[in-house]
Design an enzyme around this catalytic site. Structure first.
Site, PDB file in Angstrom:
ATOM      1  CD  GLU A 107     -12.532   9.715  -3.257  1.00 29.84           C
ATOM      2  OE1 GLU A 107     -11.334   9.437  -3.442  1.00 29.84           O
ATOM      3  OE2 GLU A 107     -13.210  10.389  -4.057  1.00 29.84           O
ATOM      4  CD  GLU A 147     -23.038   6.480  -5.035  1.00 28.55           C
ATOM      5  OE1 GLU A 147     -23.040   5.242  -5.002  1.00 28.55           O
ATOM      6  OE2 GLU A 147     -22.104   7.166  -4.539  1.00 28.55           O
ATOM      7  NE  ARG A 171     -21.391  14.419  -7.208  1.00 22.59           N
ATOM      8  CZ  ARG A 171     -20.311  13.657  -7.137  1.00 22.59           C
ATOM      9  NH1 ARG A 171     -19.402  13.674  -8.111  1.00 22.59           N
ATOM     10  NH2 ARG A 171     -20.110  12.886  -6.104  1.00 22.59           N
ATOM     11  CG  ASP A 226     -12.999  14.096  -4.789  1.00 22.72           C
ATOM     12  OD1 ASP A 226     -12.666  15.277  -4.939  1.00 22.72           O
ATOM     13  OD2 ASP A 226     -13.250  13.326  -5.742  1.00 22.72           O
ATOM     14  CE  LYS A 255     -14.879  14.727  -8.788  1.00 20.33           C
ATOM     15  NZ  LYS A 255     -15.432  13.799  -7.786  1.00 20.33           N
ATOM     16  CG  HIS A 298     -19.209   6.304  -6.624  1.00 22.41           C
ATOM     17  ND1 HIS A 298     -20.088   7.246  -6.135  1.00 22.41           N
ATOM     18  CD2 HIS A 298     -18.391   6.963  -7.485  1.00 22.41           C
ATOM     19  CE1 HIS A 298     -19.805   8.430  -6.678  1.00 22.41           C
ATOM     20  NE2 HIS A 298     -18.781   8.290  -7.499  1.00 22.41           N
ATOM     21  CB  THR A 306      -9.368  17.463  -1.282  1.00 24.75           C
ATOM     22  OG1 THR A 306      -9.602  17.609  -2.688  1.00 24.75           O
ATOM     23  CG2 THR A 306      -9.390  15.987  -0.927  1.00 24.75           C
ATOM     24  CG  ASP A 334     -10.130  10.946  -6.279  1.00 24.66           C
ATOM     25  OD1 ASP A 334      -9.880  10.091  -5.404  1.00 24.66           O
ATOM     26  OD2 ASP A 334     -11.266  11.412  -6.457  1.00 24.66           O
ATOM     27  CD  GLN A 373     -18.178  15.266 -11.494  1.00 23.39           C
ATOM     28  OE1 GLN A 373     -18.765  15.498 -10.436  1.00 23.39           O
ATOM     29  NE2 GLN A 373     -17.547  14.123 -11.707  1.00 23.39           N
ATOM     30  CD  GLU A 403     -16.751  11.925  -5.511  1.00 24.71           C
ATOM     31  OE1 GLU A 403     -15.512  11.753  -5.537  1.00 24.71           O
ATOM     32  OE2 GLU A 403     -17.452  11.893  -6.542  1.00 24.71           O
TER      33      GLU A 403
HETATM   34 MN    MN Z   1     -13.451  11.203  -5.990  1.00 21.08          MN
END
Ligand code: MN
Length: 430
Positions: A205, A378, A241, A237, A257, A138, A261, A131, A244, A203
């Site tokens: 993507e 975000e 948080r 993805d 993560k 972002h 997915t 990834d 993370q 996420e």
């Molecule tokens: Mn990602």
């Protein structure tokens, strides 16, 4: 290369295909499906149908023998993706011809299965997943939450930053996602605890499907990188948080993560996307020029894809009341700082080999506008601002029962719009 398969004026004999917003005959994405308990096999989406490719080999094989051999008896598209770009293009032309020439209708219509009767599988037996982090808006948005005075790290404009993800937990659209548990440290003055993640995020993507093969020790020069980009899908993805934040230093994302997915089941081929290639993001004045191994004239001219991706949320409450999903963000892939070819060139610059079966995520795509955010982190400013939904519910991160769905498409004057289908999943309590 633009050919007859991109001609917007050519129509298909398949009912409804010409007005289908995602799958007109100019698209012909490939996937693996099963129907009525059958073995998984290759299909192409056409309107509201799946064209059963092995079932139609008698028609296709005289025009595209190599591709039919690569699909015969296969439950994944890996062998097909190992073909040369010319062989894959040849197959596309054969399928296009069969689905547009009325002379094939009587025979070929026997190979159509209603999409509603099909179960979609992973299209590829995924062997490796990387990834990237190419969405500069972002990266800047997330960076400013962590380091307001210095949002982008100094390497960002030199390196297509990435990390090695995990392929075992990749699922196609429709499979539920269980909220991960893990170590989090809600109070920095106390030791961490093991709990269900509290800050679950998506996420937005694109997934890049690698074609062909490169040899170990032989970097793919950027001028050849395009040959290894066989197609794209939507990719979510999922990110924890809080896990993370506690685990990511010093080695980057790990359990935050790799619990899930989600990808859309259809591979939109590089051939189908040819009309929608676009100039990459223009580097702002003062940005460093990319290093030489990341520069190619053709890539600088049209190495990006003009693809719009939207992400929707439907909470459990909304589903119960029959409310439609609400739009959370709408982003464009031309806002990526690095092109797919630059990602391939960088991934292999050290000699690392790639092959069909590899999946690369672009990184979260966000834009400059308020409505162009590709993650909840975000939207909620790191959880500090509530997102108010149309029915009055609020969110800062995802709750159990929330369904997140992505859709994507490409359109350009003079060409038929093509779409990606959907990439969705519902969060289950852990
Ligand atoms: Mn990602």
């Amino acid at each position: 290369m633009i050919d007859e398969t991109h001609d917007r004026n050519v129509t298909s004999w398949v009912a409804g295909a010409d007005i289908h917003e995602d799958f007109p005959v100019q698209n012909l994405p490939l996937g693996i499906f099963s129907s009525g308990g059958s073995e998984p096999r290759a299909g192409a989406a056409i309107g509201d149908y799946v064209f059963d490719l092995p079932h139609a080999f008698a028609l296709l094989e005289p025009m595209a023998e190599a591709a039919c051999n690569a699909l015969r008896g296969q439950t994944s598209l890996n062998a097909f993706m190992s073909l040369t770009a010319a062989e894959r293009r040849n197959f596309r032309r054969a399928v296009f011809r069969v689905l547009t020439d009325p002379g094939f209708e009587e025979e070929a219509s026997k190979s159509l299965v209603a999409a509603d009767d099909c179960v979609m599988r992973l299209p590829i037996d995924i062997r490796d997943y990387t990834d990237f982090y190419a969405g500069i808006h972002h990266a800047r948005n997330v960076g400013s939450l962590l380091r307001p005075e210095n949002p982008l790290l100094p390497n960002y404009k030199f390196i297509p930053v990435g990390y090695h993800g995990r392929s075992s937990s990749i699922r196609v659209s429709g499979a539920d996602v269980t909220r991960p548990r893990g170590q989090i440290r809600p109070n920095p003055d106390e030791p961490p605890v093991v709990e269900p993640c509290r800050r679950l995020d998506y996420e937005v993507e694109l997934g890049i499907w690698v074609g062909g093969r490169s040899a170990l020790g032989a970097p793919v020069p950027i001028s050849k990188a395009r040959d290894h980009i066989a197609g794209l899908s939507l990719l979510n993805d999922w990110s924890a948080r809080d896990i993370q934040a506690w685990e990511y230093q010093p080695l980057g994302p790990f359990l935050a993560k790799n619990f899930a997915t989600t990808i859309s089941p259809w591979i939109i081929t590089a051939e189908a996307l040819e009309p929608f290639r676009a100039a990459p993001l223009r580097r702002p004045e003062g940005d460093p020029a990319p290093l030489e191994y990341l520069v190619d004239d053709a890539d600088q001219e049209a190495g990006a894809y003009d693809i719009r991706v939207e992400v929707f949320l439907r909470t459990h409450e909304m589903a119960k009341s029959g409310d439609a999903a609400t739009l959370l963000g709408s982003v464009r892939a031309t806002d990526l700082y690095w092109t797919p070819a630059q990602m391939v060139a960088h991934h292999t610059v050290n000699g690392c080999d790639i092959a069909a079966g590899d999946l690369m995520g672009t990184g979260t795509i966000s834009g400059a506008g308020e409505s162009e955010k590709g993650s909840m982190m975000e939207l909620s400013c790191g959880g500090r601002r509530e997102i108010v939904l149309p029915n009055g519910e609020t969110r800062t991160f995802l709750e159990d029962g929330d369904e997140v769905t992505m859709t994507g498409w490409a359109e350009r004057a003079g060409f038929r719009r093509i779409g990606f289908g959907r990439c969705g999943a519902t969060i289950k309590k852990s």
